[in-house]
Design an enzyme around this catalytic site. Structure first.
Site, mmCIF file in Angstrom:
data_model
loop_
_atom_site.group_PDB
_atom_site.id
_atom_site.type_symbol
_atom_site.label_atom_id
_atom_site.label_comp_id
_atom_site.label_asym_id
_atom_site.label_seq_id
_atom_site.Cartn_x
_atom_site.Cartn_y
_atom_site.Cartn_z
ATOM 1 N N ARG A 18 11.077 72.399 55.983
ATOM 2 C CA ARG A 18 11.882 73.365 55.215
ATOM 3 C C ARG A 18 11.058 73.855 54.041
ATOM 4 O O ARG A 18 10.001 73.286 53.741
ATOM 5 C CB ARG A 18 13.179 72.726 54.726
ATOM 6 C CG ARG A 18 12.974 71.623 53.699
ATOM 7 C CD ARG A 18 14.285 71.165 53.061
ATOM 8 N NE ARG A 18 13.990 70.219 51.992
ATOM 9 C CZ ARG A 18 14.885 69.706 51.177
ATOM 10 N NH1 ARG A 18 16.154 70.021 51.298
ATOM 11 N NH2 ARG A 18 14.534 68.868 50.229
ATOM 12 N N CYS A 21 6.793 81.954 55.070
ATOM 13 C CA CYS A 21 5.976 83.008 54.481
ATOM 14 C C CYS A 21 6.919 84.041 53.869
ATOM 15 O O CYS A 21 7.866 84.478 54.512
ATOM 16 C CB CYS A 21 5.133 83.649 55.587
ATOM 17 S SG CYS A 21 4.342 85.168 55.031
ATOM 18 N N ASN A 70 17.299 78.112 49.127
ATOM 19 C CA ASN A 70 17.449 76.854 48.391
ATOM 20 C C ASN A 70 16.118 76.528 47.759
ATOM 21 O O ASN A 70 15.079 76.524 48.431
ATOM 22 C CB ASN A 70 17.857 75.721 49.341
ATOM 23 C CG ASN A 70 18.204 74.446 48.600
ATOM 24 O OD1 ASN A 70 19.170 74.417 47.851
ATOM 25 N ND2 ASN A 70 17.402 73.409 48.791
ATOM 26 N N GLU A 71 16.147 76.296 46.464
ATOM 27 C CA GLU A 71 14.935 75.899 45.749
ATOM 28 C C GLU A 71 13.720 76.707 46.211
ATOM 29 O O GLU A 71 12.714 76.153 46.686
ATOM 30 C CB GLU A 71 14.695 74.400 45.900
ATOM 31 C CG GLU A 71 15.786 73.593 45.221
ATOM 32 C CD GLU A 71 15.479 72.108 45.108
ATOM 33 O OE1 GLU A 71 14.624 71.618 45.857
ATOM 34 O OE2 GLU A 71 16.089 71.446 44.247
ATOM 35 N N CYS A 73 -1.398 83.316 54.227
ATOM 36 C CA CYS A 73 -1.724 83.875 55.542
ATOM 37 C C CYS A 73 -2.350 85.265 55.398
ATOM 38 O O CYS A 73 -2.396 85.828 54.300
ATOM 39 C CB CYS A 73 -0.454 83.955 56.394
ATOM 40 S SG CYS A 73 0.679 85.241 55.868
ATOM 41 N N GLU A 129 22.878 71.252 41.668
ATOM 42 C CA GLU A 129 22.733 69.943 42.313
ATOM 43 C C GLU A 129 22.449 68.885 41.264
ATOM 44 O O GLU A 129 21.714 69.129 40.305
ATOM 45 C CB GLU A 129 21.528 69.921 43.263
ATOM 46 C CG GLU A 129 21.689 70.648 44.552
ATOM 47 C CD GLU A 129 20.442 70.484 45.431
ATOM 48 O OE1 GLU A 129 19.736 69.460 45.321
ATOM 49 O OE2 GLU A 129 20.168 71.411 46.209
ATOM 50 N N TRP A 158 13.957 59.807 46.507
ATOM 51 C CA TRP A 158 12.578 60.279 46.448
ATOM 52 C C TRP A 158 11.869 59.959 45.127
ATOM 53 O O TRP A 158 10.680 60.200 45.005
ATOM 54 C CB TRP A 158 12.519 61.785 46.725
ATOM 55 C CG TRP A 158 13.466 62.606 45.900
ATOM 56 C CD1 TRP A 158 14.703 63.028 46.267
ATOM 57 C CD2 TRP A 158 13.257 63.081 44.570
ATOM 58 N NE1 TRP A 158 15.297 63.741 45.255
ATOM 59 C CE2 TRP A 158 14.431 63.793 44.201
ATOM 60 C CE3 TRP A 158 12.217 62.986 43.638
ATOM 61 C CZ2 TRP A 158 14.579 64.394 42.951
ATOM 62 C CZ3 TRP A 158 12.377 63.588 42.397
ATOM 63 C CH2 TRP A 158 13.544 64.283 42.065
ATOM 64 N N GLU A 195 17.048 62.226 54.424
ATOM 65 C CA GLU A 195 17.811 61.918 53.220
ATOM 66 C C GLU A 195 18.936 60.925 53.468
ATOM 67 O O GLU A 195 19.912 60.887 52.732
ATOM 68 C CB GLU A 195 18.294 63.231 52.595
ATOM 69 C CG GLU A 195 17.082 64.121 52.342
ATOM 70 C CD GLU A 195 17.287 65.297 51.414
ATOM 71 O OE1 GLU A 195 16.691 65.324 50.336
ATOM 72 O OE2 GLU A 195 18.033 66.195 51.807
HETATM 73 C C1 GAL Z 1 16.911 69.033 46.279
HETATM 74 C C2 GAL Z 1 17.214 69.858 47.519
HETATM 75 C C3 GAL Z 1 18.333 69.234 48.326
HETATM 76 C C4 GAL Z 1 18.093 67.761 48.515
HETATM 77 C C5 GAL Z 1 17.950 67.127 47.151
HETATM 78 C C6 GAL Z 1 17.752 65.644 47.184
HETATM 79 O O1 GAL Z 1 15.656 69.315 45.765
HETATM 80 O O2 GAL Z 1 17.593 71.149 47.157
HETATM 81 O O3 GAL Z 1 18.434 69.886 49.570
HETATM 82 O O4 GAL Z 1 16.941 67.569 49.250
HETATM 83 O O5 GAL Z 1 16.841 67.683 46.505
HETATM 84 O O6 GAL Z 1 17.633 65.115 45.895
#
Ligand code: GAL
Length: 685
Positions: free
Chosen positions: A114, A118, A152-153, A160, A311, A319, A359
């Site tokens: 994800r 491009c 998203n983000e 390329c 979020e 992570w 996740e």
């Molecule tokens: C964000 C992302 C989400 C999810 C989340 C996990 O960066 O937009 O989809 O991956 O992190 O913390």
């Protein structure tokens, strides 16, 4: 951009990825009931759903999505509808390799993943436009849909052939001729002169990094390209119904693109907040909190209106190096603080913990155990109840009289330049040294860039403005001429918009005259080395001396009063070299801080200066360590005060007047007790 609020309530929501459970109807049927129990009033839907929405090329299946949106709506839950561009379906990656990004080292990424597309690919733009057009036709008038969440983000860059060609076209439009480009990039040095546009390639880690104009323009191009990709996404959405606002979620301090430029294409800004909570030995969270609140202030300042906290985790991520859960009560504290700094929502990643995939061990409101009697669920639900009572705060403004100038393009340039201190020049660190004392003492702060109008502010802080672009120097001078106060610092006014050094005294373009000083030389220090600032004439009470580190700039006074001088213990150095000066200019005043002073200096200097300019903190008191405050002006004129305790100790705040706890109604006459990690919302009693 238009201001539209389709749902005038604090949003309490989550990323909802029901496609993970399409074969488990019993789970889907529980979701709504459990969301209601959690006091969730919106979900972000469809963020990664492209392969479900268009399982084969041109075959669109929106019925399931429609059913979910309408069931949610029937149960009081609104939808923040995503466009699915953040992750592409496999069939597309396979059939059209051009949609897959090429990395800086010229490798095309394999299928899948994800955030790795491009931004130039005409095929991808066409596919995005097609699905967005259909999504808009189907859902842009749906009463359940209150906001578009685009991609998203948005992040990263593609190298390329299509991007290289687009970059060259962008450069041709910017410079017209290769001669102009060569001059702007100073390519006669090291025999780098371009004789054909085809020779220009995006920066490559294996290649030459010496052409800093190239690196800078590449980042500008990536911003322009990302923005045009974003606008390609939003055009069909707005065409169908311009009343539904559009956002995309930013990542804290990500500097791959200029977010301020992207924000111009949005109706509302939003960001994803994942600090490294609970990493200190003593439970003092104020360092992380201050960084998070700074980005909230940045996000709010972009459009000068409330933002969405798109979020955060209700518990833990999967992570961070160590994925600690938010401790008891801490989630409420972080949420109240975001609201205090301008958030009109608290949203989570994600509603239900994934069973598999990347996740699966990330926190969520509902965990694998599918229980609503967990601590996390309870805290989320309690917060939802609090948010339901905050309608009056929704849309409420922040009245800042202090601005910090943090220009993304200058940040790129100063960090790409070699010298005077390599690794991390520290512009963000210096910016945070300015922000911290305001944060600690409850002053509202806006962040501005080189393009912002400075009128309305009383105090303009300009830490390390290395690059001067867009008339910014003149506008800083005008701001002071007309009565404003500016604080300039070392390593400022060195290069123009092409990153070419000014052939003049610096800080250039009138800033040296404004500050009443002239730059002589830079003296960077190794880690662990320091110098001292001795105060020789305190404009208001200051300590006798302060510690300096990282980078010291020697300047000559040229009209400014010397307030502080360097003391190094170096017998060879003159003992009257200024490192803190003040200069009256027009109706205002300019200060100059010549070195990275310790936090104590900024803590003594800035709030006192603000106070003398008639700028007041949100509460006239001295907050104990680890306690911070912010305020918002409700649309009904009521001022809502938020006080947060970022330590695990009981704290008490002296009150200058009686305050009422907005939630419990309890009146506090002269002292406000704050429990460990406690947060209060208060109004005048
Ligand atoms: C964000 C992302 C989400 C999810 C989340 C996990 O960066 O937009 O989809 O991956 O992190 O913390």
């Amino acid at each position: 951009m238009q201001t539209v609020t389709l749902y005038p309530h604090m949003l309490h929501g989550c990323d909802y990825n029901p496609e993970q459970w399409f074969d488990r109807p019993e789970i889907l049927s529980q979701d709504i009931l459990q969301m209601q129990q959690a006091n969730i009033n919106c979900v972000s839907l469809g963020i990664f759903a492209w392969s479900v929405l268009e399982p084969a090329e041109g075959e669109y299946c929106f019925d399931r999505l429609a059913e979910i949106i309408s069931t949610l709506y029937a149960n009081g839950i609104r939808t923040v509808l995503a466009t699915p561009s953040a992750a592409r379906p496999m069939w597309m990656d396979m059939k059209y390799p051009e949609v897959r990004r090429v990395t800086a080292d010229r490798i095309r990424v394999p299928l899948g993943g994800r955030h790795n597309h491009c931004y130039t690919s005409p095929v991808l733009r066409e596919k995005v436009r097609a699905i967005n057009t259909l999504l808009a036709k189907r859902f842009a008038h749906d009463p359940g849909v209150i906001l578009w969440h685009v991609g998203n983000e948005i992040q990263g860059e593609c190298h390329c052939g299509l991007c290289q060609a687009a970059f060259r076209e962008w450069l041709k439009a910017r410079y017209g001729t290769l001669d102009a480009l060569n001059a702007a990039w100073w390519t006669s040095f090291w025999s780098n002169t371009y004789t054909d546009w085809a020779q220009i390639e995006s920066p490559d880690p294996a290649g030459d990094t010496g052409i800093q104009g190239l690196a800078l323009d590449w980042k500008r191009f990536c911003t322009a390209q990302t923005r045009s990709f974003l606008e390609n996404e939003t055009a069909p959405l707005r065409a169908e119904n311009p009343l539904i606002p559009v956002t995309t979620n930013f990542m804290q301090f990500y500097d791959g693109v200029n977010y301020r430029a992207l924000a111009k294409s949005l109706d509302v800004t939003s960001w994803d907040c994942y600090p490294t909570w609970h990493c200190t030995p003593d439970g003092d969270e104020s360092g992380q909190a201050c960084l998070a609140d700074a980005f909230s202030d940045i996000c709010r300042s972009m459009l000068k209106k409330p933002f969405l906290l798109m979020e955060n985790t209700p518990s833990h991520t999967n992570w961070h190096a160590v994925c600690r859960p938010k401790t008891w009560g801490f989630h409420r504290l972080t949420a109240i603080s975001a609201i205090a700094h301008g958030a009109d929502s608290i949203q989570y990643f994600q509603w239900r913990q994934s069973r598999g995939g990347n996740e699966k061990l990330h926190g969520a409101v509902m965990t694998h155990a599918n229980r609503t009697d967990t601590r996390v669920f309870q805290e989320v639900s309690d917060l939802g109840r609090t948010l339901q009572r905050l309608d009056a705060v929704c849309g409420a403004r922040t009245n800042a009289r202090i601005a910090i100038l943090y220009d993304p393009e200058s940040h790129w340039a100063v960090n790409a330049a070699k010298g005077p201190r390599n690794g991390d020049i520290g512009d963000t660190d210096l910016m945070m040294r300015f922000y911290l004392p305001f944060w600690k003492s409850g002053y509202a702060v806006d962040f501005v860039d080189a393009e912002t109008d400075f009128s309305g502010y009383h105090l303009l802080c300009v830490p390390m403005l290395y690059m001067l672009r867009n008339d910014v120097a003149k506008r800083i001078c005008d701001f002071v001429l007309l009565g404003g106060t500016a604080v300039l610092t070392l390593h400022s006014g060195i290069a123009d918009e092409h990153d070419l050094c000014f052939m003049s005294d610096t800080p250039a373009q009138g800033l040296a005259e404004l500050a009443g000083i002239r730059y002589l030389e830079s003296d960077p220090l190794y880690d662990g080395q320091h110098e001292t600032m001795h105060i020789v004439k305190a404009p208001f009470p200051l300590a006798e001396s302060y510690r300096l580190e990282k980078l010291c700039e020697r300047v000559a006074p040229a009209g400014a009063e010397v307030l502080g001088v360097y003391g190094t213990g170096n017998p060879c150095m003159p003992d009257d070299l200024p490192c803190l000066t003040r200069h009256a200019f027009g109706r205002g005043t300019a200060y100059y801080v010549g070195a990275f002073a310790e936090d104590r200096f900024f803590a003594d200097f800035l709030p006192e200066l603000a106070e003398r300019l008639g700028v007041r903190p949100v509460l006239d008191t001295t907050f104990p360590h680890g306690v911070a405050a912010a305020a918002r002006q409700g649309l009904d004129g009521t001022e809502y005060l938020f006080i947060m305790n970022w330590t695990r100790e009981q704290k008490s705040v002296n009150l200058p007047y009686a305050l009422k706890d907005f939630e419990s109604g309890k009146i506090y006459q002269s002292k406000l007790p704050l429990s460990p990690y406690g947060a209060k919302i208060l109004v005048k009693a």
